[in-house]
Design an enzyme around this catalytic site. Structure first.
Site, PDB file in Angstrom:
ATOM      1  N   VAL A  11     100.636  71.277  46.680  1.00 47.86           N
ATOM      2  CA  VAL A  11     101.457  72.493  46.729  1.00 47.86           C
ATOM      3  C   VAL A  11     100.976  73.525  45.718  1.00 47.86           C
ATOM      4  CG1 VAL A  11     103.782  73.357  46.262  1.00 47.86           C
ATOM      5  CG2 VAL A  11     103.469  71.348  47.699  1.00 47.86           C
ATOM      6  N   THR A 121     110.132  70.092  45.419  1.00 48.86           N
ATOM      7  CA  THR A 121     111.353  69.761  46.151  1.00 48.86           C
ATOM      8  C   THR A 121     112.308  69.027  45.208  1.00 48.86           C
ATOM      9  OG1 THR A 121     110.097  69.558  48.186  1.00 48.86           O
ATOM     10  CG2 THR A 121     112.256  68.498  48.146  1.00 48.86           C
ATOM     11  N   ARG A 155     102.793  72.122  55.543  1.00 47.78           N
ATOM     12  CA  ARG A 155     102.485  70.758  55.990  1.00 47.78           C
ATOM     13  C   ARG A 155     101.054  70.458  55.599  1.00 47.78           C
ATOM     14  NH1 ARG A 155     103.273  72.355  62.038  1.00 47.78           N
ATOM     15  NH2 ARG A 155     102.222  74.114  61.092  1.00 47.78           N
ATOM     16  N   GLY A 276     105.336  58.881  57.164  1.00 47.43           N
ATOM     17  CA  GLY A 276     105.005  58.475  55.798  1.00 47.43           C
ATOM     18  C   GLY A 276     104.766  59.742  55.012  1.00 47.43           C
ATOM     19  N   CYS A 279     106.477  63.410  51.358  1.00 48.43           N
ATOM     20  CA  CYS A 279     107.718  64.192  51.476  1.00 48.43           C
ATOM     21  C   CYS A 279     108.839  63.459  52.191  1.00 48.43           C
ATOM     22  CB  CYS A 279     107.412  65.523  52.157  1.00 48.43           C
ATOM     23  SG  CYS A 279     106.427  66.589  51.092  1.00 48.43           S
ATOM     24  N   LYS A 339      98.715  61.190  57.965  1.00 49.16           N
ATOM     25  CA  LYS A 339      98.631  62.048  59.145  1.00 49.16           C
ATOM     26  C   LYS A 339      97.209  62.597  59.201  1.00 49.16           C
ATOM     27  CE  LYS A 339     100.449  66.271  58.695  1.00 49.16           C
ATOM     28  NZ  LYS A 339     101.307  67.400  58.339  1.00 49.16           N
TER      29      LYS A 339
HETATM   30  N1  LIG Z   1     102.674  67.703  49.673  1.00 46.91           N
HETATM   31  C1  LIG Z   1     103.438  68.379  50.535  1.00 46.91           C
HETATM   32  O1  LIG Z   1     103.172  68.440  51.737  1.00 46.91           O
HETATM   33  C2  LIG Z   1     104.652  69.112  50.041  1.00 46.91           C
HETATM   34  C3  LIG Z   1     105.244  70.090  50.858  1.00 46.91           C
HETATM   35  C4  LIG Z   1     106.367  70.749  50.386  1.00 46.91           C
HETATM   36  C5  LIG Z   1     106.911  70.444  49.152  1.00 46.91           C
HETATM   37  N2  LIG Z   1     106.313  69.460  48.394  1.00 46.91           N
HETATM   38  C6  LIG Z   1     106.917  69.170  47.083  1.00 46.91           C
HETATM   39  O2  LIG Z   1     106.137  69.825  46.089  1.00 46.91           O
HETATM   40  C7  LIG Z   1     106.058  69.016  44.910  1.00 46.91           C
HETATM   41  C8  LIG Z   1     104.599  68.715  44.573  1.00 46.91           C
HETATM   42  O3  LIG Z   1     104.041  67.980  45.636  1.00 46.91           O
HETATM   43  P1  LIG Z   1     102.461  67.709  45.726  1.00 46.91           P
HETATM   44  O4  LIG Z   1     102.208  67.024  47.004  1.00 46.91           O
HETATM   45  O5  LIG Z   1     101.732  68.952  45.392  1.00 46.91           O
HETATM   46  O6  LIG Z   1     102.301  66.672  44.511  1.00 46.91           O
HETATM   47  P2  LIG Z   1     100.955  66.210  43.802  1.00 46.91           P
HETATM   48  O7  LIG Z   1     101.238  64.874  43.245  1.00 46.91           O
HETATM   49  O8  LIG Z   1      99.804  66.395  44.714  1.00 46.91           O
HETATM   50  O9  LIG Z   1     100.774  67.268  42.615  1.00 46.91           O
HETATM   51  C9  LIG Z   1     101.562  67.301  41.485  1.00 46.91           C
HETATM   52  C10 LIG Z   1     100.686  67.728  40.331  1.00 46.91           C
HETATM   53  O10 LIG Z   1     101.510  67.960  39.208  1.00 46.91           O
HETATM   54  C11 LIG Z   1     100.835  67.484  38.045  1.00 46.91           C
HETATM   55  N3  LIG Z   1     101.833  67.273  36.989  1.00 46.91           N
HETATM   56  C12 LIG Z   1     102.751  66.296  36.890  1.00 46.91           C
HETATM   57  N4  LIG Z   1     103.482  66.457  35.762  1.00 46.91           N
HETATM   58  C13 LIG Z   1     103.002  67.552  35.139  1.00 46.91           C
HETATM   59  C14 LIG Z   1     103.342  68.239  33.952  1.00 46.91           C
HETATM   60  N5  LIG Z   1     104.324  67.799  33.160  1.00 46.91           N
HETATM   61  N6  LIG Z   1     102.628  69.329  33.623  1.00 46.91           N
HETATM   62  C15 LIG Z   1     101.631  69.778  34.403  1.00 46.91           C
HETATM   63  N7  LIG Z   1     101.280  69.168  35.552  1.00 46.91           N
HETATM   64  C16 LIG Z   1     101.946  68.072  35.918  1.00 46.91           C
HETATM   65  C17 LIG Z   1     100.135  66.231  38.527  1.00 46.91           C
HETATM   66  O11 LIG Z   1      99.066  65.863  37.674  1.00 46.91           O
HETATM   67  C18 LIG Z   1      99.670  66.658  39.913  1.00 46.91           C
HETATM   68  O12 LIG Z   1      98.379  67.212  39.908  1.00 46.91           O
HETATM   69  C19 LIG Z   1     106.891  67.776  45.202  1.00 46.91           C
HETATM   70  O13 LIG Z   1     108.207  68.007  44.750  1.00 46.91           O
HETATM   71  C20 LIG Z   1     106.891  67.701  46.712  1.00 46.91           C
HETATM   72  O14 LIG Z   1     108.011  67.041  47.239  1.00 46.91           O
HETATM   73  C21 LIG Z   1     105.198  68.809  48.799  1.00 46.91           C
END
Ligand SMILES: NC(=O)c1ccc[n+]([C@@H]2O[C@H](COP(=O)([O-])OP(=O)(O)OC[C@H]3O[C@@H](n4cnc5c(N)ncnc54)[C@H](O)[C@@H]3O)[C@@H](O)[C@H]2O)c1
Length: 463
Positions: A11, A121, A155, A276, A279, A339
Site C-alpha cells: 500500500v 486498515t 487490489r 487468502g 486483507c 491470487k
Molecule cells: N495489501 C493490500 O492489498 C491492501 C489493500 C488495502 C489496504 N491494506 C491495508 O494496508 C496496510 C498495509 O498493508 P500492506 O499490504 O502494504 O502491508 P506490508 O506488510 O506489505 O507493508 C507494511 C510495511 O510497513 C513497515 N512498517 C511496519 N512497522 C513500521 C514502523 N513502525 N515504521 C515504519 N514502517 C513500518 C513494514 O516494514 C512494511 O514494509 C494494512 O493495514 C492492510 O490491511 C492492504
C-alpha cells in the site's frame, strides 16, 4: 503538496508512487533498513504490475524519494500517510502496535502542524485513539495534529490501476480544512492529470470516481464492511458449489446466471479454494471482534469464515479420494500466490495445502511465476521450478492453487504425456472440464460435473 509515507509495503509503495505521479513531493520511510536500501538502489521489494515503472520515473524526476531516517520523513511532509501493517493478533483483533509506534514517532519528530492520515486498515474508533496518542506522546514540540481516515481499496495484482482509476475515494474527516487538503491531494487523480502506466495511448473513459466524505468512524467501518461483504460473496458461492456437486448442477452455469442480476453482480462469486491474502482473512476477523466488543452478533461473518477455512479440507479430500494413498506420491503444484499477478503468499491457501501434503508424506514440487522465492523461505524442503512442465514430469497429480493466466495456456496435451498419472485437481476452476476430458485427464474441480472423481449424491437426496 509535501507528503510523507510511513511503511513501504504494497500500500505504501503504490500510494507513494501514484501520489508522486499526481505531482506531489513524496518521501517514503520504513523501519526495515534492508527494504529502504533496496528501494534507494532502485530494486523492487515486491512484485506489482506497473509499479516499478512509475516508481523509477518519479524517483528520476525527483518527486519521490526513500529515507531510513523516520524523523526526516516526518518533518518533510505536511500530510503523513500511515501505511504500516495491521496483522491479526491471536485473538483475531487487529494488532495496532505498528500504528502506536508510528504515532509515537510522529509526535516526537514533528516540528510543525501535520495532518496524519490512516491508510492502513484499522477498526472503527482507531482514529480517536490515534489522535489521543499523538497528543499524549507530543513533548514540547511544535506539532499540532489533525487526523483523518482514507481507507485503501486497491487490489494486489491491479493495484496501480486501482489507485489511479478508483471507483471511490473515501475521506473520513473532522474538519473542513482536512477535507480540502485531501481533495487537493486527490485532485489530479480525479481529473486524470497523470501519465497512466497501465493504459496506452489513453485511458478508457469511465465514470468519474465518487468522493465520499464521512466521519472518521464511518470511513474506518466502510473498509471492513466492504471486505467482509466480498468475503461473504465468495463463501456463498463456495457453498452453492458444494450443493452443485451434490445435485449434479454446474456452478459456472449457476453463477453466470445469478451474476447477471445487477443487484448481485458477477464478481467475487468464483468457487474454489477460498480467499487468502493479507486483507480478507484478517479484516473479517477484526470485524467480528469489533462487533463482539460492541455487543453485536455477527454470526453471518463467522459462518463465512468457517466456510472459507473448510475449503482446503474439501480440496484435500478430493486429492485423497483420487490418489487413495498420498504418502510417497509425487504431487505438483501450479500456483502459490494467494491470487494471480502478485508475489504475496500471506494467508495463501497454498501454504496450508503444502503443510498438509508434507505431513501426509507426499513429495511436493511447485511452480509459480512470482511467489516461489517467498514460499521457499517457509518451505525450503520442497522442489521449485520455473517450468510448469518440469513440475508435471512424472507427477501422480497436478494441483492448481492459483489462477495465473499462464497456467490456462499451458500445452495440456504435453502435460498429459509427461505425467505418471494424468490427474489434475483444479482448486480454482481454471480449466474447462470438457477440454481436460478430451485430452484424457482425470480432472476434478469445485462444483462442476466430473465423471469419476466426485460421487454425485443425487441418490441420497431421493430418499
Ligand atoms: N495489501 C493490500 O492489498 C491492501 C489493500 C488495502 C489496504 N491494506 C491495508 O494496508 C496496510 C498495509 O498493508 P500492506 O499490504 O502494504 O502491508 P506490508 O506488510 O506489505 O507493508 C507494511 C510495511 O510497513 C513497515 N512498517 C511496519 N512497522 C513500521 C514502523 N513502525 N515504521 C515504519 N514502517 C513500518 C513494514 O516494514 C512494511 O514494509 C494494512 O493495514 C492492510 O490491511 C492492504
Amino acid at each position: 503538496m509535501r507528503i510523507s509515507m510511513i511503511g513501504c509495503g504494497y500500500v505504501g509503495l503504490v500510494t507513494g508512487a501514484c501520489l508522486a505521479e499526481a505531482g506531489h513531493q513524496v518521501v517514503c520511510t520504513d523501519n526495515d533498513p534492508a527494504r529502504i536500501a533496496a528501494l534507494q538502489a532502485g530494486q523492487m521489494p515486491i512484485y506489482e504490475p506497473h509499479l516499478d515503472a512509475i516508481l523509477a520515473a518519479n524517483c528520476r524526476e525527483n518527486r519521490l524519494s526513500f529515507t531510513g531516517d523516520a524523523g526526516e520523513a516526518v518533518r518533510a511532509g505536511d500530510v503523513i500517510f500511515i501505511c504500516v501493517g495491521t496483522p491479526p493478533l491471536e485473538t483475531g483483533e487487529a494488532d495496532l502496535s505498528a500504528i502506536d509506534n508510528v504515532a509515537r514517532m510522529i509526535a516526537t519528530e514533528a516540528r510543525s502542524p501535520k495532518l496524519v492520515v490512516e491508510k492502513s486498515t484499522v477498526p472503527a474508533r482507531t482514529g480517536r485513539q490515534l489522535k489521543r496518542a499523538l497528543e499524549v506522546y507530543r513533548r514540547n514540540g511544535g506539532g499540532e495534529f489533525r487526523v483523518a481516515s482514507n481507507p485503501e481499496f486497491l487490489r494486489e495484482g491491479t493495484a496501480v490501476e486501482d489507485f489511479l482509476h478508483p471507483d471511490r475515494i473515501v475521506l473520513g474527516v473532522e474538519e473542513e480544512a482536512t477535507e480540502q487538503q485531501l481533495r487537493e491531494i486527490y485532485g489530479p487523480i480525479l481529473e486524470g492529470r497523470f501519465r497512466c502506466p497501465v493504459h496506452s495511448p489513453a485511458c478508457p473513459s469511465t465514470k468519474a470516481p465518487q468522493m465520499v466524505v464521512t466521519t472518521i468512524n464511518s470511513a474506518e467501518l466502510i473498509k471492513h464492511a466492504s471486505n467482509s461483504f466480498l468475503a461473504l460473496k465468495i463463501s456463498y458461492a463456495n457453498v452453492v458449489a458444494d450443493l452443485c456437486e451434490r445435485v449434479g448442477a454446474d456452478i459456472e452455469e449457476v453463477i453466470r446466471a445469478v451474476g447477471l442480476d445487477p443487484r448481485i453482480g458477477p464478481q467475487f462469486l468464483r468457487a474454489g479454494l477460498g480467499f487468502g491474502g493479507f486483507c480478507f482473512p484478517k479484516d473479517i476477523q477484526a470485524f467480528i471482534r469489533l462487533a463482539e466488543r460492541a455487543g453485536v452478533d455477527f454470526g453471518l461473518l463467522k459462518e463465512a469464515e468457517r466456510v472459507n477455512k473448510g475449503r482446503v479440507d474439501l480440496f484435500l479430500e478430493k486429492v485423497r479420494r483420487a490418489l487413495w494413498v498420498v504418502k510417497d506420491k509425487k504431487v505438483g503444484l501450479l500456483g502459490l500466490a494467494f491470487k494471480p499477478n502478485t508475489d504475496d503468499i500471506r494467508f495463501a491457501p497454498s501454504l496450508e495445502v503444502i503443510r498438509r501434503l508434507l505431513a501426509e508424506g507426499a513429495q511436493v514440487r511447485a511452480c509459480d511465476p512470482k511467489a516461489m522465492e517467498r514460499t521457499c523461505t517457509i518451505f525450503p524442503q520442497i522442489q521449485y521450478s520455473h517450468d510448469s512442465y518440469e513440475v508435471a514430469r512424472d507427477a501422480d497429480a497436478l494441483l492448481i492453487l492459483t489462477e495465473w493466466d499462464e497456467f490456462r495456456h499451458l500445452n495440456w496435451e504435453r502435460i498429459y504425456r509427461l505425467m505418471a498419472r494424468p490427474l489434475v485437481i483444479d482448486g480454482r476452476n481454471l480449466l474447462e472440464p470438457e477440454m481436460m476430458k478430451e485430452f484424457g485427464f482425470e480432472y476434478d474441480s469445485f462444483g462442476r460435473p466430473s465423471d469419476s472423481l466426485t460421487p454425485a449424491l443425487v441418490p441420497a437426496l431421493t430418499h
